[in-house]
Design an enzyme around this catalytic site. Structure first.
Site: not given
Length: 369
Positions: A54, A198, A206, A209, A303, A305, A307
């Site tokens: 604003e 992983t 990670l 980019r 594993r 994901l 959980s």
């Protein structure tokens, strides 16, 4: 030429999207000021401590703001923070009408901004493009009301639900176009989270980019969070040499205590309460919330994901589906964990969207609570 009120709000929403990835833990907001059918001021939230949308629009409009109409994607703030209240600036600028897409759920605002404008005899309108405005700031909305980040489960899989072959090869399931899109999502996310396996299997960077919303390559890097219950990730992993910061979450086992003394620039080790070396993910989210992390994108593996789904901690899903058949009983599927025993208990997605990339589809939606 923009001619209808809803067009101006749509313009404001596009400005808000430009701010994504730069404003956290503040919301990304866009504002447009219109007088006599002409746009005289534009603005979007700057980095924390700098101008709100604003104020930026008012400064651009100058004297043309007097008697004008403002379209803003989130209710203007009415309290003193690192910057002054936007409602006060709107009133002092002489704006006569304000259209707001959605109320700000921050307890310091939450309708008080609208009331302040109305008390100053400024006409207010609420609800134009409300759903889209909520989606842009979905992370902020959860963080400001619950104190924990919004969780996105992101994964890429073959048509038969595999994330790698039986030998662990996963490069590449999706096309470069899809991967670039995923990197863009990293840019607008506060943190990326993966499990230790992983890192051990893929040794990923990670990093963000892709291209940022403002054009050009992303310069801001999200926090990298590694869930490493057993302390298995080696110091030689690429993630530790990339720009940005890395947080390694260890289980609160005595064997992990010595890792807390490891000093590596840009890396921090913490211990999180756990059971059988499995980290309490809800507790980890609380810790991230205390660090003002508003959004977390969980990228695997199976594993981790699993959980997150088992503990009902996922808010949104981004699923890239490639036209590949990998097969193999031992090849990993996307979501591990316990899963559900009956189909009726499966996780359902709402507000589902389907987008097509070079060769694959992106299915996104919000997990029904």
């Amino acid at each position: 030429m923009l001619s209808r009120p809803l067009d101006y709000m749509a313009y404001s929403l596009s400005l808000a999207e430009l701010a994504l990835g730069y404003t956290s833990p503040n919301p990304a907001v866009g504002a447009v000021i219109v007088r006599d059918g002409l746009v005289v001021g534009l603005g979007h939230t700057q980095q924390p401590g700098l101008e709100h949308a604003e104020i930026m629009a008012i400064n651009q409009a100058g004297e043309m703001a007097r008697g004008a109409t403002m379209y803003v994607t989130l209710e203007p703030c009415c309290h003193q923070g690192k910057t002054g209240p936007c409602t006060e600036a709107i009133i002092n600028a002489g704006i006569s009408e304000v259209h707001v897409a959605v109320i700000d759920p921050n307890p310091l605002v939450n309708g008080k901004g609208i009331s302040a404008l109305e008390a100053a005899s400024i006409k207010t309108f609420l609800g134009e493009y409300e759903q889209r405005a909520r989606e842009i700031n979905e992370g902020y909305f959860k963080y400001i009301t619950q104190g924990i980040p919004f969780v996105i489960a992101k994964f890429a899989m073959s048509l038969d639900g595999k994330i790698a072959t039986r030998d662990g090869d996963s490069k590449w399931i999706t096309s470069e176009e899809a991967r670039n899109y995923a990197n863009g999502q990293r840019h607008i996310t506060d943190a990326i989270m993966v499990g230790a396996n992983t890192i051990l299997m893929d040794d990923p960077k990670l990093t963000a980019r892709g291209y940022s919303g403002k054009g050009g390559r992303s310069k801001r890097q999200p926090l990298r969070v590694i869930v490493d219950g057993q302390g298995k990730v080696p110091p030689t992993a690429r993630v530790f040499s990339e720009p940005g910061k890395t947080l390694v979450a260890l289980s609160d086992e005595p064997s992990n205590r010595e890792k807390l003394s490891i000093k590596r620039e840009g890396t921090e080790y913490i211990m999180v309460k756990s059971q059988d070396e499995l980290i309490d993910l809800a507790e980890l989210l609380k810790i991230l919330g205390q660090r003002q992390i508003t959004t977390v994108m969980v990228e695997g593996g199976s594993r981790l994901l699993g959980s997150f789904f088992d503990n009902r901690l996922v808010d949104k899903v981004l699923a890239f589906i490639a036209p590949l058949i990998i097969g193999g009983e031992t090849a990993k599927t996307v979501v591990g964990g316990r899963g559900v025993s009956k189909v009726r208990d499966a996780f359902h997605l709402n507000n589902v969207k389907i987008e097509k990339f070079e060769t694959e589809l992106l299915v996104s939606g919000y997990v029904s609570k």
